[in-house]
Design an enzyme around this catalytic site. Structure first.
Site, PDB file in Angstrom:
ATOM      1  N   TYR A 278      -3.118  -1.914  -7.316  1.00 38.28           N
ATOM      2  CA  TYR A 278      -3.815  -2.338  -8.602  1.00 38.28           C
ATOM      3  C   TYR A 278      -5.152  -1.382  -8.761  1.00 38.28           C
ATOM      4  CZ  TYR A 278      -6.755  -4.314  -4.616  1.00 38.28           C
ATOM      5  OH  TYR A 278      -7.250  -4.575  -3.545  1.00 38.28           O
TER       6      TYR A 278
ATOM      7  N   TYR B 222       0.808  -1.213  -0.041  1.00 36.83           N
ATOM      8  CA  TYR B 222       0.081   0.109  -0.059  1.00 36.83           C
ATOM      9  C   TYR B 222       0.865   1.259  -0.198  1.00 36.83           C
ATOM     10  CZ  TYR B 222      -3.314  -3.197   1.988  1.00 36.83           C
ATOM     11  OH  TYR B 222      -4.095  -4.509   2.039  1.00 36.83           O
TER      12      TYR B 222
ATOM     13  N   LEU C 212      -7.530   7.212   3.423  1.00 35.94           N
ATOM     14  CA  LEU C 212      -8.322   8.122   3.982  1.00 35.94           C
ATOM     15  C   LEU C 212      -8.338   7.481   5.738  1.00 35.94           C
ATOM     16  CD1 LEU C 212      -9.843  10.550   4.819  1.00 35.94           C
ATOM     17  CD2 LEU C 212     -11.984   9.493   3.684  1.00 35.94           C
ATOM     18  N   TRP C 213      -8.792   6.542   5.776  1.00 33.67           N
ATOM     19  CA  TRP C 213      -9.057   6.131   7.168  1.00 33.67           C
ATOM     20  C   TRP C 213      -7.969   5.663   7.878  1.00 33.67           C
ATOM     21  CZ3 TRP C 213     -12.770   1.500   9.242  1.00 33.67           C
ATOM     22  CH2 TRP C 213     -12.431   0.375   8.563  1.00 33.67           C
TER      23      TRP C 213
ATOM     24  N   GLU D  53      -0.646  -6.541   9.337  1.00 35.22           N
ATOM     25  CA  GLU D  53      -2.129  -6.167   9.071  1.00 35.22           C
ATOM     26  C   GLU D  53      -3.303  -6.809   9.838  1.00 35.22           C
ATOM     27  OE1 GLU D  53      -2.553  -6.102   4.587  1.00 35.22           O
ATOM     28  OE2 GLU D  53      -4.120  -5.195   4.728  1.00 35.22           O
TER      29      GLU D  53
ATOM     30  N   ASP E 261     -13.068  -4.488   2.958  1.00 36.65           N
ATOM     31  CA  ASP E 261     -13.194  -4.877   1.543  1.00 36.65           C
ATOM     32  C   ASP E 261     -13.913  -6.054   0.822  1.00 36.65           C
ATOM     33  OD1 ASP E 261     -11.283  -2.921   1.479  1.00 36.65           O
ATOM     34  OD2 ASP E 261     -10.338  -3.052  -0.030  1.00 36.65           O
TER      35      ASP E 261
ATOM     36  N   GLY F 227     -14.192  -0.002   3.559  1.00 37.52           N
ATOM     37  CA  GLY F 227     -12.797  -0.259   4.356  1.00 37.52           C
ATOM     38  C   GLY F 227     -13.032  -1.691   4.622  1.00 37.52           C
TER      39      GLY F 227
ATOM     40  N   TRP G 118     -10.513  -9.640   5.921  1.00 37.32           N
ATOM     41  CA  TRP G 118     -11.607  -9.416   6.058  1.00 37.32           C
ATOM     42  C   TRP G 118     -12.929 -10.359   5.965  1.00 37.32           C
ATOM     43  CZ3 TRP G 118     -12.048  -5.168   8.788  1.00 37.32           C
ATOM     44  CH2 TRP G 118     -10.945  -4.310   8.461  1.00 37.32           C
TER      45      TRP G 118
HETATM   46  C1  2M8 Z   1      -7.394  -2.352   1.975  1.00 32.40           C
HETATM   47  O1  2M8 Z   1      -7.988  -1.925   0.834  1.00 32.40           O
HETATM   48  C2  2M8 Z   1      -7.325  -1.649  -0.096  1.00 32.40           C
HETATM   49  C3  2M8 Z   1      -8.384  -0.922  -1.451  1.00 32.40           C
HETATM   50  O2  2M8 Z   1      -8.504   0.281  -0.835  1.00 32.40           O
HETATM   51  C4  2M8 Z   1      -6.946  -3.060  -0.859  1.00 32.40           C
HETATM   52  O3  2M8 Z   1      -7.414  -4.007  -0.634  1.00 32.40           O
HETATM   53  O4  2M8 Z   1      -5.885  -3.076  -1.545  1.00 32.40           O
HETATM   54  C5  2M8 Z   1      -8.655  -2.479   3.247  1.00 32.40           C
HETATM   55  O5  2M8 Z   1      -7.932  -3.186   4.133  1.00 32.40           O
HETATM   56  C6  2M8 Z   1      -8.774  -1.146   3.596  1.00 32.40           C
HETATM   57  O6  2M8 Z   1      -9.654  -0.757   4.726  1.00 32.40           O
HETATM   58  C7  2M8 Z   1      -7.351  -0.117   3.827  1.00 32.40           C
HETATM   59  O7  2M8 Z   1      -7.836   1.074   4.018  1.00 32.40           O
HETATM   60  C8  2M8 Z   1      -6.426  -0.303   2.612  1.00 32.40           C
HETATM   61  C9  2M8 Z   1      -5.099   0.234   3.153  1.00 32.40           C
HETATM   62  O8  2M8 Z   1      -4.824  -0.320   4.409  1.00 32.40           O
HETATM   63  O9  2M8 Z   1      -6.182  -1.559   2.492  1.00 32.40           O
END
Ligand code: 2M8
Length: 472
Positions: free
Chosen positions: A105, A53, A58-59, A432, A191, A189, A389
């Site tokens: 992605y 990432y 945002l969150w 994570e 996903d 969030g 999730w």
């Molecule tokens: C996850 O989401 C991203 C897409 O937004 C992903 O799957 O690549 C989720 O866990 C999301 O809640 C979180 O904000 C993000 C970055 O940690 O990863």
């Protein structure tokens, strides 16, 4: 197989050292959490995890600020300020602000956000949002500032907060119900949480089944780099991912406009429990900020905020559990998930409802496994201990639930969950997410919100010890 083994080692190599013992060692844990926040700090904002990432979410940044305030309050403020770079002129806060570096992605150029007249001008962003944790983060920072500095801080953040909350209701509450609707699972969030997956699969494209063929999948997985360094079986399946991407394409075709989506697409539209519970709590914070500043919130916003308090209960079934609702059919999607507990955090449900949720939370057959809280109950056909999730324990969810339990006087369970969460992270490292069965860490690492909320929880632990001591 060989690939996932190598990748696991790679992720673990990056982890700051902790005790890696079942014993809770607060100082080592604090050190590892602080190191993680430093490693992932990109100057004025923090990436969730290196490689996997690389942008600003945002969150995630809100959670980071909640932890960082205990270490470096100015840097915590900066974390939130940097989020405002991405705010659209209509008030929308996008779920990702893209950096120039790194691949994900949800690629930076594929959104075509710039075609939207309200899009942020100086940065590239997505065109959807994420749970409104910003007001919580602003207030948590405010709590440890002196009165004058807090007022200045609130004054600075207030216009952005009001604009964001107004956008949520104006754009996403078309029937004035007090509940906002989400257009994509990334907005929740959570996903690939089962309710969203069930809804999405109904809108799977015709070619969806064909690509589940084993030959094409590895190429696709490589193409989208969806899993970064994370073992394949811990992430969303390629077929579900393609469905997610297909739904995103549909949104793009409709210019991310709810009315157009409603009339020209079959994209699932869900009234999400966690998002709305977080919004209700955020409204309470926003009200408090306005009062401290002597400001009047816009009248329409006040009405919507008031409506939301009661509306949350419409997501509850006869047994007292909460579920997302299909916006079009108005039916609850009764696939159980951790979302059911988030109304505790909202603070507006009845004591009786809260007690029911607290009892279900502690059920050792469903959510309260050895390392609670499982994100999907073990009894669900979707349960997978290590798939994101769909079973693992997430520190941010526990943080919300602990807060909610305390609001309803369930301090003993809250204390237990706090200690259990810290012990799990202490043993596994800054991952994570964590298996609720054996506590092992999975997903991206070192992961920022785990670290930040651990810092915040360690403060909570210290306060808990002091008050216990005083009570003796
Ligand atoms: C996850 O989401 C991203 C897409 O937004 C992903 O799957 O690549 C989720 O866990 C999301 O809640 C979180 O904000 C993000 C970055 O940690 O990863």
């Amino acid at each position: 197989m060989a690939e996932s083994k190598a990748n696991t080692t790679h992720a673990a190599d990056k982890l700051p050292a902790v005790g890696f013992t079942e014993q809770l060692e607060p100082e080592a844990l604090l050190g590892a959490a602080t190191d993680t926040l430093k490693i992932n700090d990109l100057g004025s904002w923090t990436q969730p995890a290196p490689g996997l990432y690389p942008h600003q979410w945002l969150w995630d940044s809100c959670f980071v600020a909640i932890g960082l305030r205990h270490i470096d309050i100015k840097r915590a403020q900066q974390e939130l300020r940097s989020l405002l770079r991405g705010q659209w002129s209509n008030g929308m806060l996008p779920h990702i602000i893209f950096s120039d570096q790194g691949l994900h992605y949800a690629g930076r150029d594929a959104w075509h956000s710039e075609r939207h007249k309200a899009a942020a001008k100086k940065v590239k962003t997505t065109a959807i949002t994420q749970p409104p944790v910003l007001a919580e983060a602003v207030v948590r920072i405010g709590e440890i500032l002196d009165t004058a500095a807090r007022r200045r801080w609130y004054k600075e953040m207030y216009p952005a907060l009001v604009a964001f909350h107004e956008w949520l209701y104006k754009e996403r509450d078309p029937h004035n119900e007090g509940l906002v609707v989400l257009m994509h699972p990334w907005e929740s969030g959570l996903d690939d949480t089962p309710p969203w997956m069930v809804a999405l699969r109904k809108n799977r494209p015709w070619w969806g089944k064909a690509v589940s063929g084993a030959k094409i999948s590895p190429w696709l997985e490589n193409r989208f780099k969806v899993r970064g360094n994370v073992p394949l079986n811990e992430r969303i399946s390629i077929v579900d991912l393609l469905t997610v991407l297909h739904n995103w394409r549909e949104l793009r075709r409709c210019g991310y406009d709810l009315q157009r989506v409603l009339h020209h697409s079959k994209v699932p539209l869900l009234v999400d429990v966690a998002f709305n519970a977080i919004l209700v709590r955020a409204n309470t914070h926003l009200q408090r900020i306005a009062e401290e500043l002597g400001e009047m919130l816009p009248v329409d916003l006040q009405f919507s905020m008031q409506r939301s308090k009661g509306a949350l209960r419409t997501l509850q079934d006869a047994d007292g559990m909460f579920f997302p609702r299909d916006f079009r059919t108005r039916e609850l999607l009764t696939e159980p998930s951790i979302e059911t507990f988030l109304p505790l955090y909202s603070g507006v449900i009845s004591q009786e409802s809260a007690d029911k949720l607290a009892a279900e939370l502690q059920n050792p057959k469903t959510y309260w496994l050895k390392h609670p809280v499982a994100s999907v109950p073990r009894t669900s056909k979707y349960f997978a201990a290590n798939r994101y999730w769909q079973g693992p324990m997430w520190v941010n969810m526990n943080w919300f639930i602990i807060d909610g339990l305390r609001q309803y006087g369930h301090h003993k369970v809250a204390d237990e969950l706090l200690e259990n969460t810290l012990r799990t992270v202490s043993a596994a490292g800054m991952y994570e997410y964590f298996s609720p069965i054996d506590g092992k860490g999975h997903g991206g690492a070192p992961f920022s919100w785990t670290a930040a909320l651990v810092v915040d929880m360690l403060q909570g632990l210290a306060i808990q010890k002091v008050s216990r001591h005083a009570g003796e």
